[in-house]
Design an enzyme around this catalytic site. Structure first.
Site, PDB file in Angstrom:
ATOM      1  N   ARG A 109     -25.915  -1.588   6.412  1.00 24.72           N
ATOM      2  CA  ARG A 109     -25.938  -3.024   6.113  1.00 24.72           C
ATOM      3  C   ARG A 109     -26.128  -3.876   7.360  1.00 24.72           C
ATOM      4  O   ARG A 109     -26.302  -5.082   7.247  1.00 24.72           O
ATOM      5  CB  ARG A 109     -24.702  -3.453   5.334  1.00 24.72           C
ATOM      6  CG  ARG A 109     -23.397  -3.277   5.973  1.00 24.72           C
ATOM      7  CD  ARG A 109     -22.309  -4.010   5.219  1.00 24.72           C
ATOM      8  NE  ARG A 109     -22.251  -3.666   3.800  1.00 24.72           N
ATOM      9  CZ  ARG A 109     -21.318  -4.115   2.961  1.00 24.72           C
ATOM     10  NH1 ARG A 109     -20.395  -4.935   3.400  1.00 24.72           N
ATOM     11  NH2 ARG A 109     -21.311  -3.773   1.710  1.00 24.72           N
ATOM     12  N   GLU A 118     -19.689  -5.205   9.553  1.00 24.11           N
ATOM     13  CA  GLU A 118     -20.603  -4.442  10.410  1.00 24.11           C
ATOM     14  C   GLU A 118     -21.747  -5.298  10.933  1.00 24.11           C
ATOM     15  O   GLU A 118     -22.208  -5.107  12.064  1.00 24.11           O
ATOM     16  CB  GLU A 118     -21.152  -3.230   9.639  1.00 24.11           C
ATOM     17  CG  GLU A 118     -20.138  -2.120   9.407  1.00 24.11           C
ATOM     18  CD  GLU A 118     -19.190  -2.371   8.247  1.00 24.11           C
ATOM     19  OE1 GLU A 118     -19.374  -3.393   7.539  1.00 24.11           O
ATOM     20  OE2 GLU A 118     -18.262  -1.575   8.038  1.00 24.11           O
ATOM     21  N   LYS A 166       0.855  -1.190   0.000  1.00 24.42           N
ATOM     22  CA  LYS A 166       0.000   0.000   0.000  1.00 24.42           C
ATOM     23  C   LYS A 166       0.894   1.243   0.000  1.00 24.42           C
ATOM     24  O   LYS A 166       1.859   1.305   0.765  1.00 24.42           O
ATOM     25  CB  LYS A 166      -0.897  -0.044   1.245  1.00 24.42           C
ATOM     26  CG  LYS A 166      -2.155   0.767   1.133  1.00 24.42           C
ATOM     27  CD  LYS A 166      -3.196   0.268   2.122  1.00 24.42           C
ATOM     28  CE  LYS A 166      -4.434   1.131   2.078  1.00 24.42           C
ATOM     29  NZ  LYS A 166      -5.559   0.550   2.795  1.00 24.42           N
TER      30      LYS A 166
HETATM   31  C1  LIG Z   1     -18.985  -1.862   4.480  1.00 27.19           C
HETATM   32  C2  LIG Z   1     -17.783  -0.981   4.588  1.00 27.19           C
HETATM   33  N1  LIG Z   1     -17.211  -0.802   5.792  1.00 27.19           N
HETATM   34  C3  LIG Z   1     -16.142  -0.006   5.912  1.00 27.19           C
HETATM   35  C4  LIG Z   1     -15.614   0.624   4.833  1.00 27.19           C
HETATM   36  C5  LIG Z   1     -14.456   1.588   4.984  1.00 27.19           C
HETATM   37  N2  LIG Z   1     -13.294   1.120   4.273  1.00 27.19           N
HETATM   38  C6  LIG Z   1     -12.979   1.595   3.074  1.00 27.19           C
HETATM   39  S1  LIG Z   1     -11.628   0.912   2.428  1.00 27.19           S
HETATM   40  C7  LIG Z   1     -11.408  -0.042   3.811  1.00 27.19           C
HETATM   41  C8  LIG Z   1     -10.244  -0.958   3.895  1.00 27.19           C
HETATM   42  C9  LIG Z   1     -10.146  -1.793   2.671  1.00 27.19           C
HETATM   43  O1  LIG Z   1      -9.046  -2.648   2.736  1.00 27.19           O
HETATM   44  P1  LIG Z   1      -8.696  -3.487   1.462  1.00 27.19           P
HETATM   45  O2  LIG Z   1      -9.908  -4.091   0.884  1.00 27.19           O
HETATM   46  O3  LIG Z   1      -7.613  -4.407   1.837  1.00 27.19           O
HETATM   47  O4  LIG Z   1      -8.202  -2.406   0.413  1.00 27.19           O
HETATM   48  P2  LIG Z   1      -6.866  -1.547   0.454  1.00 27.19           P
HETATM   49  O5  LIG Z   1      -7.288  -0.173   0.828  1.00 27.19           O
HETATM   50  O6  LIG Z   1      -5.906  -2.157   1.404  1.00 27.19           O
HETATM   51  O7  LIG Z   1      -6.363  -1.601  -0.950  1.00 27.19           O
HETATM   52  C10 LIG Z   1     -12.424   0.176   4.732  1.00 27.19           C
HETATM   53  C11 LIG Z   1     -12.532  -0.477   6.032  1.00 27.19           C
HETATM   54  C12 LIG Z   1     -16.258   0.423   3.594  1.00 27.19           C
HETATM   55  N3  LIG Z   1     -15.869   1.044   2.495  1.00 27.19           N
HETATM   56  N4  LIG Z   1     -17.317  -0.386   3.507  1.00 27.19           N
HETATM   57 MG   LIG Z   2      -5.604  -4.237   1.769  1.00 25.20          MG
END
Ligand SMILES: Cc1ncc(C[n+]2csc(CCOP(=O)(O)OP(=O)(O)O)c2C)c(N)n1
Ligand SMILES: [Mg+2]
Ligand SMILES: CC(=O)[C@@H](O)[C@H](O)COP(=O)(O)O
Length: 636
Positions: free
Chosen positions: A396, A368, A283
């Protein structure tokens, strides 16, 4: 200056580039990302980590004919750059400009517009089923992060995808080991163990070497050749959880090596069934301040200086920090208080609580629904859980809130950050559904603090409730200056008294300052307005109902969706109590709001002090012109 990126009009141009041009293109993409996000803010870290991956996906698959669905969508900037949207990046996340997520109106390459995590596999499953039913053979690609893979929906979809070996779904796991913070839990551990296995290229080399060395095809070699023929390396040692599900697995692949990625993706594509391609990425890759950042690798940043990486933000104390401090204080007083986050420890303000009370903090992953039911279990076990989520993500978990928490009358406090209009993240991120969904939950009480003092007070009051769910809701941004009450009537704070009982303005939470300012303006035009803050907005309190009784007009002001919101809930309570005062609701219309700054979106929908004052004056004048028998709720 020659620019490969500037000349790209779409994936066909990308496919026409020679492999040795791709590192230059990747560097240009990184440069464009840093330069433009430095001006507008946005999801820099996730996109920097997905540059090579996205290039490889678009070289191997024929988008939009072969759909590519990005989970969550926050890492789709590279996809936008490669699909001809470079020019739009000056307006990224700005009003009228490019969305920060895939957007169907922007491009035929954007099949879905998301931002809530863990949905990509379900979309891909549906698309693949649709193509199969229509006799249309084409692969569907889902790019999903290791964080999004912790969400229950992803596993529900995997359960279906794995069961249909003839439907070509390619799941690209973009594994950077992080959600915001490092991804934790059993799924993360399983991915981590896969990460330690010999890399995809090494494995292929080993097979190639043994083929050229061995004149006789023995059984091990037969297996190896067979594996290559299938385009997969499932001839290697078992791949754990994915293989157990019946999924083919290719990986781990260096997610910053375009040649390896392309090779792995081509094999996956050729297989013609469900395949996981496991790519290891970093990242923030390629921009040192992001790569070095331990908190969240610049998951989402505001504007910054691209040379130094220093943030341009100068905002004051924000609501999240105010809540964070209040919760630590509450935790110090109350050993039964525990905190739950759905993979957002820092953004929701739980990091300080976690540092002080690690054994009382639970990161459940992007889950969630599970968070709410797990909270019910914690409450049944004698604790008082505080589930801290962004308002939009509570949507959700509605059924879990209703059936698992409220039906069981469990004392769970849900703290909703980013409530109301969040703005630049667009339609899916506005926390404008919470009052509508919470108002139908029996026994649920919702508080909307107007400043830090009421936040602290209302959080304590919520934690004192022992017979059902409580919700404390506040917006994104700086906490508002303190606004002391003149008087408290039950839970209601009287903030301003009009000289006569003409208009009662019920101003909620973050809208209180606009309500007070509007009352001043209306006063100058001869309309007497009393302003109250109900504090506990759901359900309508009997004291608020009684205060309404004496007035000629009640106006409610809130930054949530109008349907079933605070205003409509109060109007229903007045009807039930036979308090025949006309009620006018000022709230957000029940529509998906385009992205823009919070102030721009609020202004567009009449939630400014000027608009509120104008409407109060107009309504009051019209009501004054009527005979008493015309004063009904009908024109609400
Ligand atoms: C249902 C939901 N909960 C929380 C989030 C907030 N959120 C956005 S990106 C993220 C982390 C995502 O991690 P990953 O899928 O590994 O993607 P990365 O950013 O590491 O590429 C979170 C918790 C969201 N978008 N949707
Ligand atoms: Mg990730
Ligand atoms: C993709 C996502 O859901 C989050 O990253 C969100 O964009 C963050 O928003 P804030 O900047 O308000 O924390």
């Amino acid at each position: 200056m020659v620019s490969l990126l500037r000349d790209l009009t779409g994936p066909a141009d990308l496919r026409a580039l020679a492999p040795d041009q791709l590192p230059t293109l990747a560097a240009e993409v990184r440069d464009a990302l840093v330069t433009s996000v430095a001006r507008t803010g946005g999801h820099l870290g996730p996109n920097l980590g997905a540059v090579e991956l996205t290039i490889a996906v678009h070289r191997v698959f024929d988008s939009p004919h072969e759909p590519v669905v990005f989970d969550t969508g926050h890492q789709s900037y590279v996809h936008k750059l490669l699909t001809g949207r470079l020019e739009g990046f000056t307006g990224l996340r700005q009003r009228g400009g490019l969305s920060g997520y895939p957007a169907r109106a922007e491009s035929e390459h954007d099949w879905v517009e998301n931002s809530h995590a863990s949905t990509s596999l379900s979309y891909a499953d549906g698309l693949a089923k649709a193509f199969a039913v229509r006799g249309d053979v084409r692969p569907v690609v889902a790019v999903i992060g290791d964080g999004a893979l912790t969400g229950g929906m992803a596993w529900e979809a995997l359960n279906n995808i794995a069961a249909a070996q003839d439907r070509p779904v390619v799941i690209v796991v973009n594994d950077n080991g992080r959600s915001y913070s490092p991804t934790i839990g059993g799924v993360a551990d399983a991915l981590a163990s896969l990460r330690l296995r010999p890399g995809y290229e090494q494995a292929l080399d080993a097979v190639r070497a043994s083929v050229t060395r061995t004149p006789v095809v023995g059984s091990a070699l037969y297996d190896a050749l067979h594996g290559i023929k299938k385009g997969l390396k499932d001839v290697l040692a078992p791949q754990g959880m994915f293989e157990d599900l019946g999924m083919k697995y290719v990986g781990p692949v260096d997610g910053h090596d375009i040649a390896s990625l392309e090779s792995a993706l081509r094999r996956a594509r050729a297989f013609g069934g469900p395949v996981i391609v496991h790519a290891l990425t970093v990242k923030g890759f390629g921009y040192a301040p992001a790569e070095r950042d331990e908190v969240d690798a610049w998951h989402a940043t505001g504007a910054f200086d691209p040379d130094s990486g220093v943030s341009a933000a100068t905002a004051g104390r924000d609501w999240t920090t105010a809540f964070s401090d209040a919760l630590v204080e509450a935790g110090a007083q109350r050993p039964d208080v525990v905190a739950i986050t759905a993979a957002m420890l820092h953004p929701t303000g739980l990091a300080a609580f976690a540092a002080r009370f690690p054994e009382r903090t639970f990161d459940v992953g992007i889950a969630e629904q599970h968070a709410l039911t797990s909270a019910a279990g914690l409450a049944m076990g004698g604790l008082h859980p505080v589930v801290a989520v962004y308002s939009t993500f509570l949507n959700r978990a509605f059924d879990q809130l209703l059936m698992d928490v409220a039906l069981h009358r469990q004392p769970v406090t849900v703290v909703l950050d980013r409530a109301g209009v969040t703005g630049t993240d667009g339609a899916s991120h506005n926390g404008m559904w919470d009052t509508s969904i919470c108002s139908v939950v029996p026994g649920l009480r919702m508080a909307m603090p107007r400043d830090e003092a009421t936040l602290v007070e209302e959080l304590d009051e919520a934690l004192a409730v022992s017979d059902g769910p409580t919700v404390v809701r506040f917006p994104k941004g700086s906490v508002l200056p303190s606004l002391p009450a003149l008087e408290r009537v039950g839970p209601v704070d009287v903030l301003r008294r009009g000289a006569s009982a003409e208009v009662l303005l019920v101003a909620c939470g973050a809208m209180v300052p606009a309500g007070l300012a509007a009352a001043e303006r209306a006063g100058k035009q001869g309309i007497e307005v009393t302003v109250v803050d109900p504090r506990w907005v759901l359900p309508a309190s009997p004291e608020l109902v009684e205060l309404c009784r004496g007035h000629r007009l009640v106006v409610t002001l809130e930054d949530g969706g109008r349907s079933g919101g605070v205003g409509e809930t109060l109007a229903a309570a007045l009807r039930d109590a036979e308090v025949d005062v006309p009620v006018r609701c000022i709230a957000l219309p029940q529509v998906f709001l385009d992205h823009g700054s919070r102030a721009e979106v609020l202004a567009e929908h009449g939630l400014t002090e000027q608009d509120v004052a104008r409407r109060v004056v107009e309504w009051a004048a019209r009501i004054a012109d009527r005979t008493p028998s015309e004063d009904t709720h009908a024109d609400r």
